[in-house]
Motif scaffolding. Sequence first.
Motif, mmCIF file in Angstrom:
data_model
loop_
_atom_site.group_PDB
_atom_site.id
_atom_site.type_symbol
_atom_site.label_atom_id
_atom_site.label_comp_id
_atom_site.label_asym_id
_atom_site.label_seq_id
_atom_site.Cartn_x
_atom_site.Cartn_y
_atom_site.Cartn_z
ATOM 1 N N ASN A 34 29.811 41.959 44.380
ATOM 2 C CA ASN A 34 29.843 42.498 42.595
ATOM 3 C C ASN A 34 30.596 43.177 42.645
ATOM 4 N N GLN A 35 31.849 43.597 42.776
ATOM 5 C CA GLN A 35 33.272 44.811 42.193
ATOM 6 C C GLN A 35 34.034 43.915 42.370
ATOM 7 N N ILE A 36 34.012 42.387 42.064
ATOM 8 C CA ILE A 36 35.407 42.006 41.825
ATOM 9 C C ILE A 36 34.582 40.836 41.101
ATOM 10 N N THR A 73 37.638 46.651 34.807
ATOM 11 C CA THR A 73 39.039 46.971 34.195
ATOM 12 C C THR A 73 40.061 45.488 34.796
ATOM 13 N N PRO A 74 40.032 44.931 33.551
ATOM 14 C CA PRO A 74 40.581 43.653 33.603
ATOM 15 C C PRO A 74 42.425 43.029 34.153
ATOM 16 N N HIS A 121 44.185 51.824 31.515
ATOM 17 C CA HIS A 121 43.300 51.639 30.853
ATOM 18 C C HIS A 121 43.280 53.196 30.808
ATOM 19 N N HIS A 122 41.676 53.623 30.024
ATOM 20 C CA HIS A 122 41.453 55.254 30.118
ATOM 21 C C HIS A 122 40.193 55.189 31.127
ATOM 22 N N VAL A 157 37.910 43.433 37.647
ATOM 23 C CA VAL A 157 37.195 43.914 38.540
ATOM 24 C C VAL A 157 36.899 45.868 38.161
ATOM 25 N N ILE A 158 36.738 46.522 39.354
ATOM 26 C CA ILE A 158 35.867 48.212 38.770
ATOM 27 C C ILE A 158 37.062 48.798 39.372
#
Length: 316
Positions: free
Chosen positions: A36-38, A56-57, A70-71, A47-48
């Motif tokens: 559930n993290q990817i 994040t992509p 990303h930020h 993915v987280i």
Amino acid sequence: MAATTMEPKARKRPRKTRTKNVSRLPAIVASQLKANQIDLTPGKEHVICPDCENWTPITGVLGTPVLVPHHTTPYRDQTTIPHRCSSSYRRIVLDTAIDGWRAELTERTEVSATVASRRPTKVLPKPKTSSVPAASQLKPAPLSAEQVRRVFRQHQERCLACMGEATNQNGQTLPCPDGERLAVTVLRLLRQEPKRQALREFFAKERRRFDREYAAAALAKRQSEWAAVLHRVRQADQLRGAVPQGARRGPEVPLVTLVPRQAAAQPEGGQLKCEHCGATESSLADAVAAGWCRITRRPHCGRCANRFPAWTRTSF
């Protein structure tokens, strides 16, 4: 022959990221992440991020997969100043098959649903409320003339009709039914106050008489119980006195003399003395027969002991 013009056609954008920047942080291994993290859905790889914990992509899946810059905060959050996450351009190793990832995700979802169904609901403690008494157990508070008079004075200070300021359309003063009812109640209680006082005195007198009768009955019962065994105690005292001093074995039974904790309260001379009135008894047997008791470990005669509550009196 006229020349024909053709519309320009855009080139297909490559799937690989155009930048060569790669983070120096160690690569993320997909097999070490939970299902559930990817997200390995083709075309929607996410993915987280391990640093900012945001989805994040993943770009460059066909080449060198890295995290998209990303930020640290979600893009919808406009309340804080955006900062570049340190895991931007971080490599990720996609060593997990899509079918295996889907199977693990499905199994994990089913297990979570099963565990949630087995988990008992939280038991909330019931509030502790006192039981409501029955109608037959309710005791109305008696009204007194002083209480009703105080309420009547407060009503007069606030009521416009009682002060004569409330009038109708014809200019006539309106009466106050509440003030009239309170005034009638005050006058009725004032007339009944002598009878009520006499009734309270009668009940108090009967209560004191009952207490005296109860104390006398308890003393008579105690004296009758002691009188039933007094002759045996005196016989044992005489037999013990007839035994020679050297032939006695074991400790002496304190039939006439006092036990050590009572001897401290006895004056010199071998007599019991009442701490309240000063009356004396020659022996312990005579004191018990006369209804003597100990109050706070001190001897009191029967007449003085009856002045104290029963739970404070201790027999010898």
